[in-house]
Design a protein around this motif. Structure first.
Motif, PDB file in Angstrom:
ATOM      1  N   ARG A 107       0.852  -1.193   0.000  1.00 59.83           N
ATOM      2  CA  ARG A 107       0.000   0.000   0.000  1.00 59.83           C
ATOM      3  C   ARG A 107       0.882   1.237   0.000  1.00 59.83           C
ATOM      4  NH1 ARG A 107      -0.392  -3.042   4.553  1.00 59.83           N
ATOM      5  NH2 ARG A 107      -2.221  -4.080   3.693  1.00 59.83           N
ATOM      6  N   THR A 108       0.316   2.366  -0.391  1.00 56.66           N
ATOM      7  CA  THR A 108       1.123   3.576  -0.595  1.00 56.66           C
ATOM      8  C   THR A 108       1.771   4.076   0.692  1.00 56.66           C
ATOM      9  OG1 THR A 108      -0.876   4.937  -0.361  1.00 56.66           O
ATOM     10  CG2 THR A 108      -0.210   4.318  -2.595  1.00 56.66           C
ATOM     11  N   ASN A 109       1.137   3.852   1.855  1.00 56.23           N
ATOM     12  CA  ASN A 109       1.723   4.365   3.095  1.00 56.23           C
ATOM     13  C   ASN A 109       2.904   3.534   3.588  1.00 56.23           C
ATOM     14  OD1 ASN A 109       0.473   2.092   4.099  1.00 56.23           O
ATOM     15  ND2 ASN A 109      -0.911   3.184   5.484  1.00 56.23           N
ATOM     16  N   GLU A 110       3.275   2.479   2.851  1.00 53.71           N
ATOM     17  CA  GLU A 110       4.470   1.711   3.175  1.00 53.71           C
ATOM     18  C   GLU A 110       5.700   2.256   2.449  1.00 53.71           C
ATOM     19  OE1 GLU A 110       2.525  -2.681   4.148  1.00 53.71           O
ATOM     20  OE2 GLU A 110       3.640  -2.377   2.275  1.00 53.71           O
ATOM     21  N   LYS A 112       7.794   6.005   1.645  1.00 52.91           N
ATOM     22  CA  LYS A 112       7.908   7.417   1.974  1.00 52.91           C
ATOM     23  C   LYS A 112       9.081   8.021   1.212  1.00 52.91           C
ATOM     24  CE  LYS A 112       7.864  10.578   5.918  1.00 52.91           C
ATOM     25  NZ  LYS A 112       7.872  10.679   7.399  1.00 52.91           N
ATOM     26  N   LYS A 145       8.615   0.400  11.086  1.00 46.34           N
ATOM     27  CA  LYS A 145       7.603   0.295  10.039  1.00 46.34           C
ATOM     28  C   LYS A 145       8.230  -0.002   8.683  1.00 46.34           C
ATOM     29  CE  LYS A 145       3.929   3.024   7.829  1.00 46.34           C
ATOM     30  NZ  LYS A 145       3.190   4.303   7.845  1.00 46.34           N
ATOM     31  N   SER A 157      11.098   2.418   2.569  1.00 49.36           N
ATOM     32  CA  SER A 157       9.973   1.579   2.157  1.00 49.36           C
ATOM     33  C   SER A 157       9.972   0.283   2.949  1.00 49.36           C
ATOM     34  CB  SER A 157      10.067   1.237   0.660  1.00 49.36           C
ATOM     35  OG  SER A 157      10.087   2.385  -0.145  1.00 49.36           O
TER      36      SER A 157
END
Length: 250
Positions: A107-110, A112, A145, A157
């Motif tokens: 997903r995109t929030n993984e 930065k 994360k 990432s």
């Protein structure tokens, strides 16, 4: 690779290993196991993977572990996912564990510090289709994360992860993936561990994750010394454990 190198890395000579050399040194993979823990049965090696079939000795369970390194371009990723999906259909009832660098996020929030437009959006969709199509589960993470960091810190990432089958979760229901601090590589090491501890019929169970809390020992000591239980011997000890259990839940 050689026996001597693998024995040196593990610190024990009772170790088996498989090596995928990759292409011109890129994408090299090494799978190692201790022979007292896993019984080797067979393996498959292809571009970007080592599939290891063996038996977990303690539980007498046939398992499959896949060591993965995915190339950067989308076509190679699609080929890799297709091959792994085909192999998995041959051993559907075994517990499966896929672990490694998938070179893509879910997903995109993984991710930065880097755009996820265009082809990267397609990669995310296709990767999730691979996971869902093979009934794989992304087990919970503990720790950081992100698992990959650009040298200057401008991008990061979660490229490395652990995916397991439902059969794996049924066997080890408390399984988690622990993201380790980044040291020699721009990737973080990932450790898979099952937290379930069976202490028999006793009224107290220990969870290893508690020990990762910096103030855990002081908390237990302070709480234990604060309990006032007016009974003797083992009954006093048992009652204190019951109270401590409730405090640790909080």
């Amino acid at each position: 690779m050689s026996d001597a190198q693998c024995f040196s890395m593990w610190g024990d000579s009772n170790v088996g290993w498989l090596h995928n050399e990759g292409e011109n040194g890129a994408g090299s993979l090494l799978t190692m196991w201790h022979k007292e823990v896993f019984l080797y049965q067979s393996h498959l090696i292809g571009k970007g993977f080592i599939v290891f079939f063996g038996k977990h000795m303690q539980t007498d369970t046939d398992i499959v572990v896949v060591n993965v390194y995915s190339a950067c371009n989308l076509q190679d990723k699609k080929t890799l996912w297709g091959e792994l999906s085909s192999i998995k259909t041959t051993h559907q009832k075994c517990p499966w564990c896929f672990i490694g660098d998938f070179n893509v996020v879910r997903r995109t929030n993984e991710r930065k510090g880097k755009s996820t437009r265009g082809s990267q959006t397609s990669e995310i969709r296709l990767f999730n289709e691979f996971i869902e199509g093979n009934l794989l589960l992304d087990i919970p993470i503990v720790g950081m994360k992100y698992t990959w960091f650009k040298a200057n810190g401008s991008a990061k990432s979660r490229l490395d992860r652990v995916l397991v089958s439902e059969e794996w979760i049924q066997k080890w229901p408390m399984c988690k993936q622990y993201i380790q601090p980044r040291e020699v590589s721009d990737h973080c090491a990932v450790i898979v561990k099952s937290m379930l501890k069976d202490w028999g019929p006793q009224p107290f169970r220990s969870i290893d994750a508690w020990l990762m809390e910096s103030n855990f020992k002081e908390l237990v000591k302070d709480k234990w010394n604060s309990y006032v239980v007016r009974r003797d011997g083992i009954t006093n000890f048992k009652d204190k454990l019951k109270i401590l259990k409730e405090d640790l839940k909080v």
